[in-house]
Structures are given as C-alpha cells and as structure tokens.
Design an enzyme around this catalytic site. Structure first.
Site, PDB file in Angstrom:
ATOM      1  N   SER A 141       0.812  -1.207   0.000  1.00 49.08           N
ATOM      2  CA  SER A 141       0.000   0.000   0.000  1.00 49.08           C
ATOM      3  C   SER A 141       0.855   1.271   0.000  1.00 49.08           C
ATOM      4  O   SER A 141       1.517   1.566  -0.986  1.00 49.08           O
ATOM      5  CB  SER A 141      -0.958  -0.040   1.199  1.00 49.08           C
ATOM      6  OG  SER A 141      -2.022   0.855   1.032  1.00 49.08           O
ATOM      7  N   ASP A 183      10.186   5.772 -10.090  1.00 49.26           N
ATOM      8  CA  ASP A 183       9.764   6.472 -11.306  1.00 49.26           C
ATOM      9  C   ASP A 183      10.509   7.788 -11.497  1.00 49.26           C
ATOM     10  O   ASP A 183      10.798   8.184 -12.635  1.00 49.26           O
ATOM     11  CB  ASP A 183       8.255   6.726 -11.275  1.00 49.26           C
ATOM     12  CG  ASP A 183       7.445   5.444 -11.432  1.00 49.26           C
ATOM     13  OD1 ASP A 183       8.035   4.426 -11.849  1.00 49.26           O
ATOM     14  OD2 ASP A 183       6.238   5.457 -11.132  1.00 49.26           O
ATOM     15  N   LYS A 205      -0.647  -4.457  -3.090  1.00 50.39           N
ATOM     16  CA  LYS A 205      -1.965  -3.956  -2.691  1.00 50.39           C
ATOM     17  C   LYS A 205      -2.117  -2.529  -3.202  1.00 50.39           C
ATOM     18  O   LYS A 205      -1.583  -1.598  -2.627  1.00 50.39           O
ATOM     19  CB  LYS A 205      -2.160  -3.983  -1.179  1.00 50.39           C
ATOM     20  CG  LYS A 205      -3.570  -3.541  -0.801  1.00 50.39           C
ATOM     21  CD  LYS A 205      -3.780  -3.454   0.689  1.00 50.39           C
ATOM     22  CE  LYS A 205      -5.229  -3.062   0.990  1.00 50.39           C
ATOM     23  NZ  LYS A 205      -5.567  -1.692   0.564  1.00 50.39           N
TER      24      LYS A 205
END
EC number: 3.4.21.102
Length: 682
Positions: free
Chosen positions: A452, A463, A477
């Site tokens: 999460s 990224d 998740k």
C-alpha cells in the site's frame, strides 16, 4: 495458505473479548443448538448487499453465477480441510447454490443457516469418532502419511472414507504430542480434553457466527479486502482506531483448528522478541504461575481472551513453527499497550570501514511520520553519512498523505500517486513545496510484506529515478478501502430491541504510479532483486482470491530527478560477486534449493515416529551448525546444543547488511559521475 492482508489492524484481534462458560459434556447431537436467523439480520443483509452492489469499485451482478461462487466459498469456509462434510451433503445443497443472491437481497438466509447446522452435526459426529479412535493402541512404526492441506481435495464419498481421514488426523495429533515427550497416557488425556472441548464449543456457537460467515463469503467473493464486521469486530475496529490495545502485537487468524500468526505489529512484544514469525501457530497459552492451556480447536476470540491481559503482565505462548515440523517452543512475552505512536521511525548508522550509511527503519506510515523523518535526516546529515537506506520491510502501509509528503522530502515537487474511483475519475496527489530535504544517494529496501503506502513511496522514488529499490517484489496492494457503519439513526427508535448492526469495509479506489501503471497485483519490482529465503513464497495480492486486476492509465506529467539506470549493471555485478561469497546468502540459496526440492511434498508429513524425530533432529543440527559457523567467524566459543544459545542472541540480517553495501556502491558511482560527465563534455 493465502492470507488476508489487513491494513487496518494494529494488533489484530487481540482485544476481542471471548465468552467462555461452563458447559456439561455434550454426548448427543440434539444437544447442539439449531441456529436460526435473528430478526435484525434480514435488515443487515439487505444493507450489506445494497452497499456492495452499488458502491464497490468492482462492478458486479449478483446473478446466479456469482451466487454459485458465494456458495462454494461459504462451503470452504465451513469445511476448509474437506474432512467434515460428505460429498452427498455438498450435493444436496449444491442444488440451491444459485439462489444465494436472492437470499442476500431479501435477508432470508435459509440455505446459509441450514448448511451451517448440518456442518455442526457432522462436526459433532467427527469428534465423537475421534474420541473412540483414542481408545486404540498407538502405533507409529508404519509408513502412513498425513496431508496437512486438503483444501483442494474432493469431499469424502462415504463415512468409511471420512473415518479413514480422521484416523489419520488423530494419529497426527497423537504423534505431534509424542514428539514433545509426552507419554501415551498424557497424550490420551490431552486429546480427550481437546476433542471434548471442541464438542462443547459447538454448543456455544450463536446466530451471529453463521451470519458473519455468510457475509464473509459474500465479501471475499468480491475482493480480498472487502469485509463485513460483526458488532463485536466493529467494536474492536473502533478500539484499534483509538489506539488503546493491550496485548502481544500480532494479527491472528484461524486455519482449521489452529490459531495462526497472520502478521506482526512492528514495535510490539511479539515482533521485538524475534522468536515469532508469520505462519507460526499458537498451540498453548499460559498465564504467570499457571499451567499451559492447550488451545488447539478453540475459537479465535477465546484464544485472544487468554492472550490479553493487563499491561506489564506476562503471558507464555507455546509456538508450533510454520511448516510441517512438530517441535514446539515456549516463549514468554510481556504485554504492552500497542499504540501507533510507538511505531515511530528508528534511525541507526552502519559503519563499513571508514564510511557510514544511515538507516531509517519505517514500520508504518503513521500520521507525523514525515516530520519525524525530517528530524532524523538532520541527525544523519550531522554524522556525514555517505548514503541513506530506507527500510520498508514488513511495512503494511498506513496514511496516504504521509506516503505523499515523505516522497516530497526527496524530490523538488511533482505528482506522487494517481487515484481512480469506480467512475473513472482520476486525481493526482502531489508534493508542491519545491524543497528537497536530502539530495544524496538513496536506497529503499522492500520485501513481499511491503504494501500500500510503502509501495506508493517506493514506486515514486523509482519512477523519478531518485532512489534505487532493492529486496523482494512488494505485496501488490493497490486499492483503497472505505469503512461504513450499518447502523441508521432511526434504528433505535423503530427497533430498540436490536443490538448494534456492525459495519462494512469495501474497496472504492485504485492506486496508480505516476508512470501510469497500477501497483495492484504486480507491486513494485526492485532494481536489484534479492534471493528469497525458505519462508512461504506465495505471499502477495496476486495469490489472493478475487484480487482486482492490474491495469494502467495515462502517465502523469512529471520530471525525473535523476536516472540511476546507467549504474544498474555495475551495481548488480558487485552485488552478485558479494553474495556469491557471503556465508549468509549461501545459507539462503541452500534453503531455496531445499524448499524447491520439497515443494510438492511440503504438506505431506510422515506418521512414523522415527522418521519425524530424524527430521526434527536434522533441522536442529542444521541450525546449530550455522550458529556455530557464525560464532567461529566472530571468534566466539562454539555451542554444544541449541539450549545453550544466549537469550539475547540475534540472527544476522543479511538483506540489510547487503543493502548497506549497495548503498555505498551507489554513493561511489554517483561521486564518480560528475567527473565522467565533465570529461565527456571537453
């Protein structure tokens, strides 16, 4: 065994108050109550069904096909090991499997209750049979085996086949106790108490137990993070949110007759003991100065009631380690109040030669985390560390706002995560302050339990090219849940005799990385993947039934902070060279080979005493040999037996040790990069 990942649980079910009361021995099936739906359940079922069908992220039709799936799940929740019901029982009710959707909508849950009552009767018959098996002489010299996981096996076709399964179960229980040193007399006494206790439990089952199981079957068929919470569990949920739990800091769940450790709360007594792992089974609970109580076959809430106690008091747990071994160990824990504030980030500095690496261990994304990390970053800056590692292992997530603000400490500004609802509307959560609090080399360590909010942070760092991600692929998740009470303001006026109606938790949104890919199912793949040890590998969202699929949306507009890709080959080369010579990673590789070699047989255990004792002794000998290898390298005296191991002994952490070295490699490469760029520009 797939586990349900519960991000809301701070100490699992350790505040549930179980009801234990004296019941005379149950000797006839008609002494087991026939359970019927209570008056409020029809309304609750209607409200749950309405909420799930109208508001859940996954849009579905509660049609005959979906009803059949709910039936199959309910059946497996009732009889997970397929050793209670007969094939004819299943066939009898299978004819009605397509009407469950109608029952849920109208609140008339006849099939659910009738099937539950039949299972109660069959379970009574099984334990009565088990008591008769105990009267037979024990023989552990044959070649019999026992299957620990029959969840995919067909239901027995007749009583003879069912009896054969229970012959094996009783023999397994007997042998498990014999391997702990108990005499035949003690074994019979222990198992007689256990089986009679299980029968008495049948008489204590109530209507809410049936209703909760029915709603759970419905919820789990939608997705693994959708739940119905009974009034008792709703109270527990609210207690968790008020941060007032006292216990051992573990999330528990039932697996057949066993109470299993589902996850550990970072900073709690169980985690700090370093003696309890996910998948371990609690088979006994003892209070200070009192004998150990066998809790195999107990209801979960009653096991919890034994474990709970005043802060500062001690509780002894008899632990059966995960796997097919049968050698138990006793662990004494001091109960503590489990508070979110106690799970703060911890800072340490690792020294390698003359160089230093700062380590920030973040167990959860609690409110205030980012401010705490700022303070620790300032401390690390004063110590002139060469690089920083952020350890997110076993971090199940927490506040989304903290994942966003923490990411913002390491980049100037920009979107961190995209969130989409079931109408397709997408929002961006961004860092906007334009300030970078740490600009140096950064490595993020993750594992299969990082989930999460942990995945949002790790994905953003990857990224943006801001940090190197190392470890295991994360949990995956990538969904958001919403909690809603089922009570209405007018309920107490119109139906004052009704109890509280419970609550639901259901999925309403999905997370997406700034590059457009979801973290759902796939999680975050590290830039450098560490070998996985001998623990259960089938952990993660993709192994959960009915997990929402991975997909992607348009990438957000963002500017990469850096590009670490050119360093990848050199970092991987150095990493592989080190672990090829590292004794701890050699142990891990051997464990992987052992695990893979036994993969197809891991749930089949021998019922031969000599064979099982040999297996146990081999495990102990292997652990002792490894500990002595470490002691030899450290110049410490060797041990003659495991019982001589110092109580303060801590297993090494090869994953963190190697990550620290990777962080230094990254620091060296980043230091060389400006000089190389300057030379290239001439």
């Amino acid at each position: 065994m797939n586990t349900f990942f519960r991000l809301t649980a701070l100490a699992g079910l350790l505040a549930l108050a179980g009801q234990s009361f004296a019941v005379e021995d149950i000797t006839r099936a008609d002494q087991i109550p026939v359970l019927k739906e209570e008056t409020q359940h029809a309304t609750v079922s209607e409200r749950v069904t309405s909420r799930f069908t109208r508001s859940h992220y996954r849009q579905f039709d509660l049609d005959e096909a979906f009803s059949a799936k709910i039936f199959d799940r309910y059946l497996n929740l009732l009889d997970y090991s397929h050793n209670v019901l007969l094939a004819s029982d299943v066939e009898q009710f299978a004819k009605k499997k397509t009407v469950l959707g109608d029952e849920l909508r109208t609140g008339k849950l006849d099939v659910f209750y009738d099937l539950y009552n039949l299972a109660q009767k069959r379970r009574f018959e099984r334990y009565q049979y088990a008591l008769k098996v105990l009267e037979r002489p024990m023989d552990f010299t044959g070649n019999d085996t026992f299957n620990l996981d029959r969840s995919k096996a067909p239901w027995p076709k007749d009583e003879a086949e069912l009896n054969a399964l229970w012959d094996g179960k009783v023999k397994f229980d007997e042998l498990s106790l014999k391997l702990t040193g108990k005499s035949d007399k003690e074994i019979r006494e222990t198992l007689t108490r256990r089986y009679k206790f299980a029968i008495r439990r049948l008489a204590q089952t109530n209507s809410e137990d049936v209703f909760s199981l029915a709603m759970t079957a419905f919820a789990r068929e939608i997705d693994p993070h959708t739940n119905y919470l009974s009034p008792r569990n709703t109270e527990q949920f609210n207690t968790e949110m008020s941060l007032s739990l006292e216990g051992i800091g573990a999330v528990l769940q039932m697996d057949d007759d066993y109470t299993v450790i589902n996850s550990l709360v970072a900073g709690g007594p169980a985690a700090k003991s370093k003696s309890i792992s996910v998948g371990d089974r609690i088979v006994g609970v003892g209070q200070a100065g009192k004998p150990m109580v066998d809790v195999i076959g107990w209801r979960l809430d009653d096991v919890v009631a034994l474990i709970k106690g005043p802060k500062g008091s001690k509780v002894r747990l008899e632990i059966l380690p995960a796997g097919k071994g049968t050698k138990t160990r006793i662990i004494t824990l001091t109960r503590e109040r489990i508070r979110l504030e106690d799970r703060a980030v911890k800072m340490s500095v690792k020294t390698v030669g003359k160089e230093k690496v700062g380590v920030l261990d973040i167990p959860g994304f609690y409110v205030g985390l980012t401010d705490d990390v700022k303070v620790q970053l300032q401390k690390l800056e004063k110590q002139n560390v060469n690089s920083i590692v952020i350890d997110l292992r076993s971090n199940g997530g927490g506040a989304l706002t903290e994942a966003v603000s923490l990411s913002g400490l390491f980049i100037p500004s920009g979107p961190i995560v995209q969130v989409r609802d079931n109408n397709g509307k997408v929002r961006e959560d961004s860092d906007t302050d334009g300030v970078v609090y740490y600009k140096g080399p950064l490595v993020v360590l993750v594992d299969r339990f990082s989930a999460s909010a942990s995945e949002i942070f790790a994905a953003a760092m990857q990224d943006y090219g801001r940090a190197l991600i190392v470890g295991e692929p994360t949990f995956g998740k990538g969904t958001v849940q919403q909690y809603r009470s089922l009570n209405r303001i007018y309920d107490q006026m119109l139906r004052p005799e009704w109890p509280a109606l419970g609550s639901v938790q259901y999925t309403i949104q999905k997370f997406y990385r700034v590059n457009g890919g979801s973290t759902q199912r796939k999680g975050v793949t590290p830039d450098i993947i560490m070998p996985t040890g001998n623990e259960e590998t089938e952990t993660g969202e993709k192994f959960e039934d009915n997990a929402l699929p991975w997909d992607s949306i348009d990438a957000a507009k963002y500017v990469k902070s850096d590009d670490l890709a050119p360093f990848g080959p050199e970092l991987l080369k150095e990493h592989n060279a080190r672990i090829a010579k590292d004794p701890e990673f050699q142990y891990i590789m051997k464990d992987i080979a052992r695990f893979n070699a036994m993969k197809d047989k891991r749930n089949i255990v021998s019922l031969n005493y000599a064979q099982r004792e040999k297996e146990n002794n081999e495990e102990d000998a292997l652990r002792l040999a490894r500990i002595n290898d470490r002691f030899k390298r450290e110049g410490k005296p060797l041990l003659k037996k495991l019982d001589d191991l110092p109580k303060d002994y801590q297993e090494p952490d090869p994953y963190l040790d190697e990550t620290v070295k990777i962080a230094l490699d990254l620091a060296h490469l980043e230091k060389e990069k400006p000089a190389e760029q300057a030379a290239a520009n001439k």
